[in-house]
Write an enzyme that holds these catalytic residues in place. Structure first.
Site, PDB file in Angstrom:
ATOM      1  N   CYS A  50     -39.110  19.826  29.208  1.00  0.00           N
ATOM      2  CA  CYS A  50     -39.265  19.828  27.747  1.00  0.00           C
ATOM      3  C   CYS A  50     -39.895  18.541  27.250  1.00  0.00           C
ATOM      4  O   CYS A  50     -40.538  18.531  26.202  1.00  0.00           O
ATOM      5  CB  CYS A  50     -37.946  20.123  27.048  1.00  0.00           C
ATOM      6  SG  CYS A  50     -36.758  18.782  27.100  1.00  0.00           S
ATOM      7  N   TYR A  51     -39.733  17.444  27.995  1.00  0.00           N
ATOM      8  CA  TYR A  51     -40.337  16.177  27.560  1.00  0.00           C
ATOM      9  C   TYR A  51     -41.850  16.174  27.760  1.00  0.00           C
ATOM     10  O   TYR A  51     -42.525  15.253  27.313  1.00  0.00           O
ATOM     11  CB  TYR A  51     -39.672  14.988  28.254  1.00  0.00           C
ATOM     12  CG  TYR A  51     -38.223  14.856  27.854  1.00  0.00           C
ATOM     13  CD1 TYR A  51     -37.880  14.626  26.529  1.00  0.00           C
ATOM     14  CD2 TYR A  51     -37.200  15.030  28.773  1.00  0.00           C
ATOM     15  CE1 TYR A  51     -36.557  14.557  26.141  1.00  0.00           C
ATOM     16  CE2 TYR A  51     -35.870  14.954  28.400  1.00  0.00           C
ATOM     17  CZ  TYR A  51     -35.552  14.722  27.073  1.00  0.00           C
ATOM     18  OH  TYR A  51     -34.247  14.667  26.680  1.00  0.00           O
ATOM     19  N   ARG A  68     -35.303   9.403  28.606  1.00  0.00           N
ATOM     20  CA  ARG A  68     -34.767   8.058  28.368  1.00  0.00           C
ATOM     21  C   ARG A  68     -34.915   7.236  29.643  1.00  0.00           C
ATOM     22  O   ARG A  68     -35.084   7.810  30.723  1.00  0.00           O
ATOM     23  CB  ARG A  68     -33.264   8.125  28.037  1.00  0.00           C
ATOM     24  CG  ARG A  68     -32.904   8.859  26.804  1.00  0.00           C
ATOM     25  CD  ARG A  68     -31.397   8.751  26.567  1.00  0.00           C
ATOM     26  NE  ARG A  68     -30.696  10.006  26.786  1.00  0.00           N
ATOM     27  CZ  ARG A  68     -29.372  10.115  26.889  1.00  0.00           C
ATOM     28  NH1 ARG A  68     -28.617   9.040  26.824  1.00  0.00           N
ATOM     29  NH2 ARG A  68     -28.799  11.298  27.072  1.00  0.00           N
ATOM     30  N   ASP A  93     -37.642  16.155  32.846  1.00  0.00           N
ATOM     31  CA  ASP A  93     -37.270  17.479  32.327  1.00  0.00           C
ATOM     32  C   ASP A  93     -38.530  18.040  31.673  1.00  0.00           C
ATOM     33  O   ASP A  93     -39.208  17.343  30.911  1.00  0.00           O
ATOM     34  CB  ASP A  93     -36.136  17.307  31.301  1.00  0.00           C
ATOM     35  CG  ASP A  93     -35.702  18.622  30.646  1.00  0.00           C
ATOM     36  OD1 ASP A  93     -36.517  19.573  30.596  1.00  0.00           O
ATOM     37  OD2 ASP A  93     -34.549  18.692  30.176  1.00  0.00           O
ATOM     38  N   LYS A 151     -33.220   8.222  33.223  1.00  0.00           N
ATOM     39  CA  LYS A 151     -32.756   9.617  33.204  1.00  0.00           C
ATOM     40  C   LYS A 151     -33.762  10.463  33.980  1.00  0.00           C
ATOM     41  O   LYS A 151     -34.835   9.995  34.352  1.00  0.00           O
ATOM     42  CB  LYS A 151     -32.637  10.118  31.756  1.00  0.00           C
ATOM     43  CG  LYS A 151     -31.493   9.468  30.988  1.00  0.00           C
ATOM     44  CD  LYS A 151     -30.157  10.152  31.189  1.00  0.00           C
ATOM     45  CE  LYS A 151     -30.064  11.436  30.379  1.00  0.00           C
ATOM     46  NZ  LYS A 151     -28.801  12.140  30.616  1.00  0.00           N
ATOM     47  N   HIS A 156     -37.525  25.767  26.784  1.00  0.00           N
ATOM     48  CA  HIS A 156     -38.381  25.081  27.746  1.00  0.00           C
ATOM     49  C   HIS A 156     -39.758  25.742  27.826  1.00  0.00           C
ATOM     50  O   HIS A 156     -40.765  25.055  27.974  1.00  0.00           O
ATOM     51  CB  HIS A 156     -37.711  25.028  29.124  1.00  0.00           C
ATOM     52  CG  HIS A 156     -36.642  23.971  29.211  1.00  0.00           C
ATOM     53  ND1 HIS A 156     -35.326  24.230  28.928  1.00  0.00           N
ATOM     54  CD2 HIS A 156     -36.726  22.649  29.505  1.00  0.00           C
ATOM     55  CE1 HIS A 156     -34.634  23.101  29.057  1.00  0.00           C
ATOM     56  NE2 HIS A 156     -35.457  22.130  29.406  1.00  0.00           N
ATOM     57  N   ASP A 158     -35.932  29.423  29.985  1.00  0.00           N
ATOM     58  CA  ASP A 158     -35.415  29.780  28.665  1.00  0.00           C
ATOM     59  C   ASP A 158     -36.547  29.586  27.667  1.00  0.00           C
ATOM     60  O   ASP A 158     -37.538  28.924  27.969  1.00  0.00           O
ATOM     61  CB  ASP A 158     -34.186  28.929  28.314  1.00  0.00           C
ATOM     62  CG  ASP A 158     -34.485  27.443  28.336  1.00  0.00           C
ATOM     63  OD1 ASP A 158     -35.366  27.012  27.577  1.00  0.00           O
ATOM     64  OD2 ASP A 158     -33.856  26.705  29.115  1.00  0.00           O
ATOM     65  N   ASP A 201     -36.710  23.537  32.876  1.00  0.00           N
ATOM     66  CA  ASP A 201     -36.505  22.098  32.963  1.00  0.00           C
ATOM     67  C   ASP A 201     -37.059  21.571  34.289  1.00  0.00           C
ATOM     68  O   ASP A 201     -37.942  20.715  34.330  1.00  0.00           O
ATOM     69  CB  ASP A 201     -34.982  21.873  32.798  1.00  0.00           C
ATOM     70  CG  ASP A 201     -34.482  20.515  33.230  1.00  0.00           C
ATOM     71  OD1 ASP A 201     -35.266  19.716  33.736  1.00  0.00           O
ATOM     72  OD2 ASP A 201     -33.268  20.242  33.047  1.00  0.00           O
ATOM     73  N   HIS A 226     -35.032   7.675  22.683  1.00  0.00           N
ATOM     74  CA  HIS A 226     -34.975   9.031  23.247  1.00  0.00           C
ATOM     75  C   HIS A 226     -36.294   9.751  22.953  1.00  0.00           C
ATOM     76  O   HIS A 226     -36.801   9.706  21.832  1.00  0.00           O
ATOM     77  CB  HIS A 226     -33.799   9.755  22.590  1.00  0.00           C
ATOM     78  CG  HIS A 226     -33.474  11.085  23.181  1.00  0.00           C
ATOM     79  ND1 HIS A 226     -34.347  12.159  23.113  1.00  0.00           N
ATOM     80  CD2 HIS A 226     -32.383  11.520  23.853  1.00  0.00           C
ATOM     81  CE1 HIS A 226     -33.791  13.193  23.721  1.00  0.00           C
ATOM     82  NE2 HIS A 226     -32.606  12.831  24.173  1.00  0.00           N
TER      83      HIS A 226
END
Lengths: 523, 526
Positions: A362-363, A354, A360, A357, A444, A441, A434, A306
């Site tokens: 945040c990654y 991942r 996003d 997936k 993020h 938010d 995201d 992850h």
């Protein structure tokens, strides 16, 4: 890769002078939609940018006034016919991003390369409101209030704001969250937790100043950390709480930033009668057990790889010694790089957390932030550290990095910048998110901006000089430079402040706090 | 109870009468009387007040000067001044005083002036009948409060072991408790009606009488403050009080439940709850049953899964020697995990818990576990969580693995037949969707574990790469091309490996061109 610098120069430098290939561009005049004067890049300038682009990316797709390379707006070349829930969601997600990928999202100000401007002021306005006061709908955040402070303050700092004006209020807030037995909880009289303590400590570093530093009860913190340390090397996030890589990273950050003594108290679960175990012993082995067959890192042994844990694992290792030596010792780097690199998708340009997936925002930090750490670990070491007993009780071996240095970049910085500026900005009320369709938010906002910082800068490790004040742990010196070797698709004004690749706050704030506690006698 | 805006709502003379005349509203008598009759209680008080102040202008409240009055009124004015100011009264001779009193008696003047603008609060707008009803309720509340106070005193005496007049210890019976509970409910209802005050749940529960709640104290100017809903603030106040005392009791367990329902992310609550359960030695299966419901309600919450982890850590030793019990427990857990993963197939915390459970209970070889994972892979061959769990299930099984060997390393304890089986399994799944990275990662992982050369699957991999480097080049899986580059490198065929990596960077996986570039550089490193 590594640069030796004199002690007098050993301040982190941000080198911002333009290099040969970057041509200064007129500021907002490149935005076709909002400016009264239409963008008039000189033909020379335009053809220069375009040609380098054409060379690198192949075709470009004309989408009205701007041109986006096909890589970033067309479906991938290989697609399977079989439909499963995963592929359906993936296709729907890309479909929903089409206007953003084609530089046609409303209210964003695009340049002629189809990259929007950073809506800096709007994001500042947004983040000034995410430190409360909150209405009752924010009840769910009652156990994570320190996070809101860190995300907002870090985001504002990266956007270039001075947050020291929050010092007094933050210090008061933090004091009320501090526990007599050490550490900070999510709020007053809550159980102290490593994640909330990490958030508070970094927030205090961001506002800076003696008053902020002195708000922390370091003696109690040390005792509490000893109570969390486990015999297998990891840390519980709170007494009786879960043990995971996140806890290991947060603890390492707290220990190094506050210069906490490494000795264990005798009532620590990890204490050994021979007195050899300390706060950092076994940490590397614990992290190693979390690398999976895919190459990525899981939260605890035996789980799925992850992105968020990959960053925590690398960050933790980079803190317990010289990253060039420690990281390769505990992790299979080629597999890790393969996995990290697989996280970047086209046409989106962003990272997923991942395998199979969705991307996003945040990654951008959790995965994107791994690259500076990894890149710094590659390549030959000029000055191999001599074999001497190390802090975690083991004897250092000569590093055996036989991996080549990273090329210009290990990931597509352009892809990440396009995703961040094109898909993660909320153009109405500000704040980052995201992906399109999701609300902004502070979480993020912080990590998307940190990802932007990773894409816009590069880091190098310099060796430590001999006259450094003695610390529990040696400080690897991270040098930060603007990343200029690639074609810059964003505007000069849209560069955010560089952050320390491990602490995720600007170097100055990290150094000020650490120096303060290094110079301090006793607790 | 009528709302406060009552007076404004009264029907007008030419409005049609209300369809439901019996709507328990006060009779309309006041509404139809002459306009000078006050219709609300506040208006009536105002009228009384103005009556008691004959020499004040009712509109401006200014005292009237004596000179503007007729002669007889001047005498009354003076008499009133005398009666209402005791200081001046005593300075007059008794005879004169008597004169004044006589005059006041005859004119029946009120001796005291009533207060103007008497504040009834919301009740001020009530009409007279409504006000009467309101007052009755207020009286009732006062009576109930007196009874409740008596009850609390009795409980206090019971706690202190005080003996009553007959020498027996004071005992509060269950009946009395129930009565009090009813009384509190009634009181809360009355308070709400009379004053609009929302009484707390716990404040109204006699069970919590002995606890003094600790309110959350926020320093001046605190950041990230939340305006807590009343219920939550109250529950947290009581919680802080019992946590400080380290009270582990049934009522505390209920309290954690109340708070968890409102805010399941409250980790302090979960840790406290676990401590209560273990201190009271409550049956773990009951807790798991409760937790199942909560888990389904809050799919994304992860504190729940650590709680479950703690429960199993605590419960397992009690059944460890009973193989049947372990099996049954494992089966029920797996059944629930299936249910929750059906809702959210890639839930990270559920999968992490699942691997913990398998290891803890040692249920590696339970056929249902592997078949349930296969079922999930059949449902979605791209579910990487399921692939990950499969790898764990097979290659961490202590029956055929070596403890301490890293996941990315060869393990000599893995039997060849198992490697063959897993290679075949992943190849079968790759064939379904060759661009799906999950089984490719799995295949590579299996080969490394089994100590096989990557080249052992070259024929299979070549099936996805056609005429590389030619005009008619076709690739149906970039992951195959990636693995092929490694196979060539393994064989020492650098140029073919380079070709694979170059084509990946140029065409088949361009977003990762920086990585392919680095891989090319790796070919030069032994």
């Amino acid at each position: 890769m590594s640069v030796r610098i004199k002690a007098s120069q050993r301040r982190v430098r941000a080198v911002f002078q333009p290099k040969t290939r970057t041509t200064p561009t007129a500021p907002s005049s490149t935005s076709p939609s909002t400016s009264s004067t239409p963008p008039i890049p000189t033909t020379q300038e335009k053809s220069k940018r375009q040609s380098s682009k054409m060379q690198r990316m192949g075709r470009t797709v004309d989408s009205g006034p701007v041109s986006v390379p096909d890589l970033f707006c067309q479906k991938p070349v290989i697609r399977d016919a079989l439909e499963t829930p995963t592929s359906v969601t993936q296709d729907e997600t890309v479909e929903s991003m089409v206007p953003n990928l084609n530089a046609r999202a409303p209210r964003l100000r695009y340049n002629d390369l189809g990259v929007p401007r950073l809506e800096r002021q709007k994001h500042v306005n947004f983040l000034q409101k995410t430190m409360g006061p909150f209405p009752s709908q924010y009840l769910h955040a009652d156990a994570s209030r320190p996070w809101y402070l860190y995300w907002s303050l870090a985001g504002l700092t990266m956007l270039g704001e001075d947050v020291s004006s929050y010092r007094e209020r933050l210090v008061e807030t933090a004091r009320a969250m501090q526990n007599d037995t050490g550490g900070f909880g999510g709020g007053g009289k809550q159980t102290p937790h490593l994640a909330t303590t990490y958030a508070i400590v970094l927030s205090l570093a961001l506002v800076g100043g003696e008053e902020a530093y002195e708000a922390i009860d370091r003696r109690a913190m040390w005792k509490w950390l000893c109570a969390l340390k486990q015999p297998d090397g990891g840390f519980q996030v709170s007494v009786g709480g879960e043990e995971d890589v996140r806890g290991a990273y947060c603890a390492s950050v707290i220990i190094t930033l506050l210069n906490i003594p490494l000795d264990l108290t005798t009532d620590s679960p990890a204490w050994t009668p021979d007195g050899r175990a300390n706060l950092l012993s076994g940490l590397g082995d614990y992290v190693r057990r979390c690398q999976t067959y895919e190459g990525g890192i899981s939260g605890q042994p035996n789980a799925e790889a992850h992105g968020a844990y990959a960053f925590c694992a690398l960050g933790c290792l980079a803190l317990i010694g010289d990253p060039r030596e420690v990281v390769p010792r505990y992790l299979d780097i080629p597999r890790l790089i393969a996995w990290l690199s697989s996280r970047q998708y086209a046409p989106e340009g962003g990272f997923s957390g991942r395998t199979n997936k969705l991307v996003d925002g945040c990654y951008s930090h959790w995965v994107g932030g791994c690259f500076p750490l990894i890149e710094a670990c590659l390549g030959p070491i000029d000055d191999a550290p001599s074999a001497q007993p190390r802090q975690d009780g083991q004897t250092a071996t000569t590093p055996s990095i036989d991996l080549p240095a990273a090329p210009e970049t290990l990931f597509s910085r352009e892809g990440l910048v396009r995703y961040i500026l094109g898909c993660c900005q909320n153009p109405e009320k500000g704040g980052l998110r995201d992906k399109p369709g999701k609300g902004p938010d502070p979480y993020h906002s912080c990590y998307v901006l940190a990802g932007l910082s990773s894409a816009q800068h590069q880091w190098q490790l310099a060796s430590r000089g001999e006259d450094e004040p003695s610390a529990a742990i040696d400080d690897p010196v991270w040098l930060v430079l603007r990343h200029l070797d690639d074609v810059r698709v964003y505007e000069q004004e849209d560069v955010v402040r560089a952050i320390h690749p491990v602490y995720a706050i600007p170097h100055k704030h990290q150094q000020d706090m650490r120096s303060y506690f290094l110079a301090k006698e006793g607790f | 109870m009528p709302p406060k805006g009552k007076a404004a709502q009264k029907p007008k003379a030419n409005d049609p009468p209300p369809a439901q005349p019996q709507t328990q509203q006060p009779p309309a008598t006041q509404a139809t009387t002459s306009p000078t009759t006050p219709t609300t209680i506040a208006a009536r008080s105002a009228a009384f007040a103005s009556e008691s102040r004959p020499f004040e202008s009712p509109t401006t409240s200014k005292p009237t000067s004596i000179s503007s009055l007729p002669r007889d009124a001047q005498a009354t004015w003076t008499a009133l001044r005398f009666a209402r100011s005791p200081a001046s009264r005593n300075r007059l001779p008794l005879k004169v005083q008597r004169e004044y009193w006589k005059l006041i008696n005859e004119s029946s003047l009120p001796i005291r002036a009533l207060r103007k603008n008497y504040d009834y609060g919301a009740a001020g707008s009530y009409d007279l009948a409504t006000y009467e009803a309101w007052r009755e309720k207020r009286t009732l509340l006062t009576c109930l409060e007196v009874q409740s106070r008596a009850f609390r005193e009795r409980r206090e005496r019971e706690r202190e072991g005080v003996r009553d007049i007959s020498g027996d210890k004071v005992v509060v019976t269950g009946e009395e408790m129930d009565e009090e509970r009813e009384r509190r409910k009634e009181m809360a209802g009355l308070k709400r009606e009379l004053y609009g005050v929302l009484g707390g749940q716990l404040e109204g529960d006699p069970e919590w009488d002995d606890v003094v709640p600790i309110a959350q104290e926020e320093p001046e100017g605190a950041l990230a403050t939340i305006s807590y809903p009343g219920e939550y603030a109250e529950a947290m106040g009581y919680l802080r009080a019992v946590m400080i005392k380290k009270e582990y009791s049934a009522r505390c367990l209920r309290l954690t439940e109340t708070i968890i329902e409102m805010n399941p992310a409250h980790y302090t609550m979960w840790l406290y709850r676990a401590a209560i359960l273990f201190a009271m030695k409550l049956p773990i299966p009951d807790e798991i049953e409760w937790l199942n419901e909560v888990s389904l309600e809050h799919l994304k919450n992860y504190q729940i899964w650590h709680h479950r982890h703690l429960l199993v850590d605590n419960y397992y030793p009690t059944i460890a020697n009973d193989a049947e019990a372990v099996k049954a427990f494992g089966a029920s857990e797996i059944a629930f995990l299936k249910q929750i993963l059906a809702e959210d197939t890639k839930n990270y915390h559920v999968w992490s818990y699942r691997s913990y459970l398998v290891e803890k209970l040692g249920i590696w070889d339970v056929p249902e576990e592997l078949s349930s994972i296969e079922g999930m892979i059949n449902d979605d061959v791209r579910n990487n969580s399921a692939w990950s769990h499969r790898f764990f299930l097979i290659f961490s099984n202590p029956a055929h693995s070596t403890k301490g060997v890293a996941a990315t390393e060869r393990d000599p304890a893995v039997p060849a037949a198992l490697v063959d089986r897993e290679v075949a399994y992943s190849q079968e799944k790759i064939a379904l969707a060759p661009q799906n990275q999950s089984p490719w990662n799995y295949l590579r992982g299996v080969l490394v574990k089994g100590g096989r050369k990557l080249g052992s699957v070259e024929d299979f991999v070549q099936g996805f790469v056609h005429e590389l480097g030619t005009e008619s080049e076709d690739v149906t899986s970039s992951h195959a091309l990636d693995l092929l580059a490694e196979i060539y490198a393994e064989k020492g065929d650098k140029s073919q490996a380079e070709l694979c990596l170059r084509r990946l960077a140029e065409k088949w996986d361009r977003i990762r061109s920086g990585y392919w570039e680095w891989r090319k550089k790796c070919l030069d490193t032994p």
